[in-house]
Write a protein that holds these residues in place. Structure first.
Motif, short mmCIF file in Angstrom:
data_model
loop_
_atom_site.label_atom_id
_atom_site.label_comp_id
_atom_site.label_asym_id
_atom_site.label_seq_id
_atom_site.Cartn_x
_atom_site.Cartn_y
_atom_site.Cartn_z
N ASN A 177 31.49 -17.84 -6.61
CA ASN A 177 32.05 -18.49 -7.78
C ASN A 177 30.93 -19.24 -8.48
N ASN A 178 30.20 -18.52 -9.31
CA ASN A 178 29.02 -19.13 -9.94
C ASN A 178 28.98 -18.82 -11.44
N ASN A 179 27.96 -19.34 -12.10
CA ASN A 179 27.84 -19.14 -13.55
C ASN A 179 27.74 -17.66 -13.91
N ASN A 180 26.98 -16.90 -13.10
CA ASN A 180 26.74 -15.50 -13.42
C ASN A 180 28.05 -14.70 -13.50
N LEU A 181 29.00 -15.03 -12.63
CA LEU A 181 30.30 -14.34 -12.62
C LEU A 181 30.99 -14.50 -13.97
N VAL A 182 31.03 -15.72 -14.47
CA VAL A 182 31.69 -16.02 -15.74
C VAL A 182 30.90 -15.46 -16.92
N PHE A 183 29.58 -15.56 -16.85
CA PHE A 183 28.75 -15.07 -17.96
C PHE A 183 28.88 -13.55 -18.10
N LYS A 184 28.92 -12.83 -17.00
CA LYS A 184 29.08 -11.37 -17.04
C LYS A 184 30.44 -10.99 -17.65
N THR A 185 31.47 -11.76 -17.29
CA THR A 185 32.80 -11.49 -17.85
C THR A 185 32.80 -11.67 -19.36
N LEU A 186 32.15 -12.74 -19.83
CA LEU A 186 32.07 -13.00 -21.27
C LEU A 186 31.25 -11.93 -21.97
N ASP A 187 30.14 -11.52 -21.37
CA ASP A 187 29.28 -10.50 -21.98
C ASP A 187 30.03 -9.17 -22.13
N LYS A 188 30.81 -8.80 -21.11
CA LYS A 188 31.58 -7.55 -21.17
C LYS A 188 32.61 -7.62 -22.29
N LEU A 199 38.81 -17.40 -30.57
CA LEU A 199 38.82 -18.69 -29.91
C LEU A 199 38.92 -18.40 -28.42
N ILE A 200 38.08 -19.02 -27.60
CA ILE A 200 38.18 -18.79 -26.15
C ILE A 200 38.52 -20.10 -25.45
N HIS A 201 39.58 -20.05 -24.65
CA HIS A 201 40.10 -21.24 -23.98
C HIS A 201 39.94 -21.12 -22.47
N SER A 202 39.53 -22.22 -21.84
CA SER A 202 39.35 -22.25 -20.38
C SER A 202 39.73 -23.62 -19.86
N ASP A 203 39.67 -23.77 -18.53
CA ASP A 203 39.78 -25.11 -17.97
C ASP A 203 38.40 -25.77 -18.04
N ARG A 204 38.23 -26.88 -17.33
CA ARG A 204 36.95 -27.59 -17.40
C ARG A 204 36.07 -27.32 -16.18
N GLY A 205 36.17 -26.09 -15.65
CA GLY A 205 35.31 -25.70 -14.54
C GLY A 205 33.84 -25.77 -14.92
N PHE A 206 32.99 -25.91 -13.92
CA PHE A 206 31.56 -26.14 -14.18
C PHE A 206 30.92 -25.01 -14.98
N GLN A 207 31.42 -23.76 -14.80
CA GLN A 207 30.82 -22.64 -15.53
C GLN A 207 31.07 -22.78 -17.04
N TYR A 208 32.29 -23.19 -17.39
CA TYR A 208 32.68 -23.24 -18.80
C TYR A 208 32.11 -24.46 -19.52
N THR A 209 31.75 -25.49 -18.76
CA THR A 209 31.18 -26.69 -19.38
C THR A 209 29.65 -26.67 -19.36
N SER A 210 29.07 -25.58 -18.87
CA SER A 210 27.60 -25.49 -18.81
C SER A 210 27.01 -25.24 -20.20
N LYS A 211 25.78 -25.65 -20.38
CA LYS A 211 25.10 -25.47 -21.67
C LYS A 211 24.88 -24.00 -21.98
N LYS A 212 24.61 -23.19 -20.93
CA LYS A 212 24.36 -21.77 -21.16
C LYS A 212 25.62 -21.06 -21.66
N PHE A 213 26.77 -21.43 -21.13
CA PHE A 213 28.02 -20.82 -21.60
C PHE A 213 28.25 -21.19 -23.06
#
Length: 294
Positions: A177-188, A199-213
């Motif tokens: 459960n890391n940033n790469n998992l979420v980033f790959k999903t968004l890229d796809k 508009l993309i909605h998420s909870d406040r998990g660390f992946q979604y609140t990261s600067k890279k996301f």
């Protein structure tokens, strides 16, 4: 129980139980509170068109229930039978026939989910604000990650769902459960866009609140929305999908390898997008509904 169903259906129940379970007709008639003479008279009658259709419906329901591992209740079954027979079959009739044919859905297992608090690098307002309907495809997306198990190990499924038709736009199953998992999903998902800016909605998990996301969101010229702290219902459609997937596929069996779990997820999401009819979509599957918009 035979004695608890409608009188006109008792004969059908006796016939089914006698043929399938080899139970005594004398005993079954006694339980149902009818005479053997009445039963045999019914047996020799010429079936009506409605009775013949009922038999066909029950056969189709049994076949379908095997296909979906026993997960369909009368609502899903009604949608599928209406499509199959091209008739407007009342849900009460389907419910009654499921009882006669001893077709039951499995009970959903409710599990509590725990959330780890994180210190966000970036936070967004709840722009979605529980407005879970969309006027067109790729207008509003929701996303989340859920934990699954295989053997003694854990896997994590990330997905993006379109609120227009409820379809799963993209998903990735990973070991961590890391940033790469979420980033790959968004890229796809963004690779499928043709000028749209959801508009993309998420909870406040660390992946979604990261600067890279946030940078990825900005690059795609999308707007970000986040649930309020501790308010799972703000991302209700995504939570609902996890519940459906787990009830209809994941809780039904034990997975021993990552490959087994991955195949099951692939099969289910394909089924969900293309074959699982939804009442709110006028009895269509998400992809059928989406095709009409196109």
């Amino acid at each position: 129980k035979i004695s608890q169903i409608r009188f006109e259906d008792k004969y059908i129940a006796i016939q089914e139980l006698h043929e399938k379970e080899n139970l005594s007709i004398i005993l079954l008639c006694e339980i149902a509170g009818i005479s053997r003479a009445a039963y045999y008279k019914w047996l020799k009658r010429v079936p009506t068109d409605r009775e013949l259709l009922n038999e066909e419906i029950m056969k189709e329901m049994k076949t379908l229930q095997e296909k979906v591992d026993g997960t369909f209740g009368y609502r899903q079954m009604t949608l599928h039978m209406n499509r199959k027979f091209e008739e407007d079959i009342n849900h009460k009739r389907i419910y009654r026939l499921m009882g006669i044919a001893n077709i039951r859905s499995v009970i959903r297992v409710k599990k509590k989910q725990s959330y780890k608090p994180s210190t966000p690098q970036h936070a967004a307002e709840n722009v979605l604000n529980r407005e879970f309907t969309a006027e067109k495809p790729n207008e509003k997306w929701v996303t989340d990650v859920t934990e699954l198990k295989y053997g003694t190990k854990k896997a994590y499924l990330s997905a993006i769902r379109d609120l227009y038709d409820g379809s799963i736009v993209s998903y990735v199953l990973g070991h961590s459960n890391n940033n790469n998992l979420v980033f790959k999903t968004l890229d796809k998902a963004t690779a499928l866009l043709n000028g749209e800016r959801p508009l993309i909605h998420s909870d406040r998990g660390f992946q979604y609140t990261s600067k890279k996301f946030k940078r990825k969101i900005d690059k795609a010229k999308m707007k970000q929305s986040m649930s309020r702290v501790g308010r799972c219902i703000d991302n209700g459609p995504m939570e609902s999908f996890w519940g459906t997937l787990k009830c209809e596929k994941y809780y039904r069996r034990k997975f021993t390898t990552f490959e087994e779990l991955s195949l099951a997820i692939d099969e289910y999401i394909q089924f969900y997008n293309h074959e699982r009819y939804q009442k709110r979509l006028n009895g269509l599957s998400p992809m059928e509904y989406r095709a009409k918009a196109a």
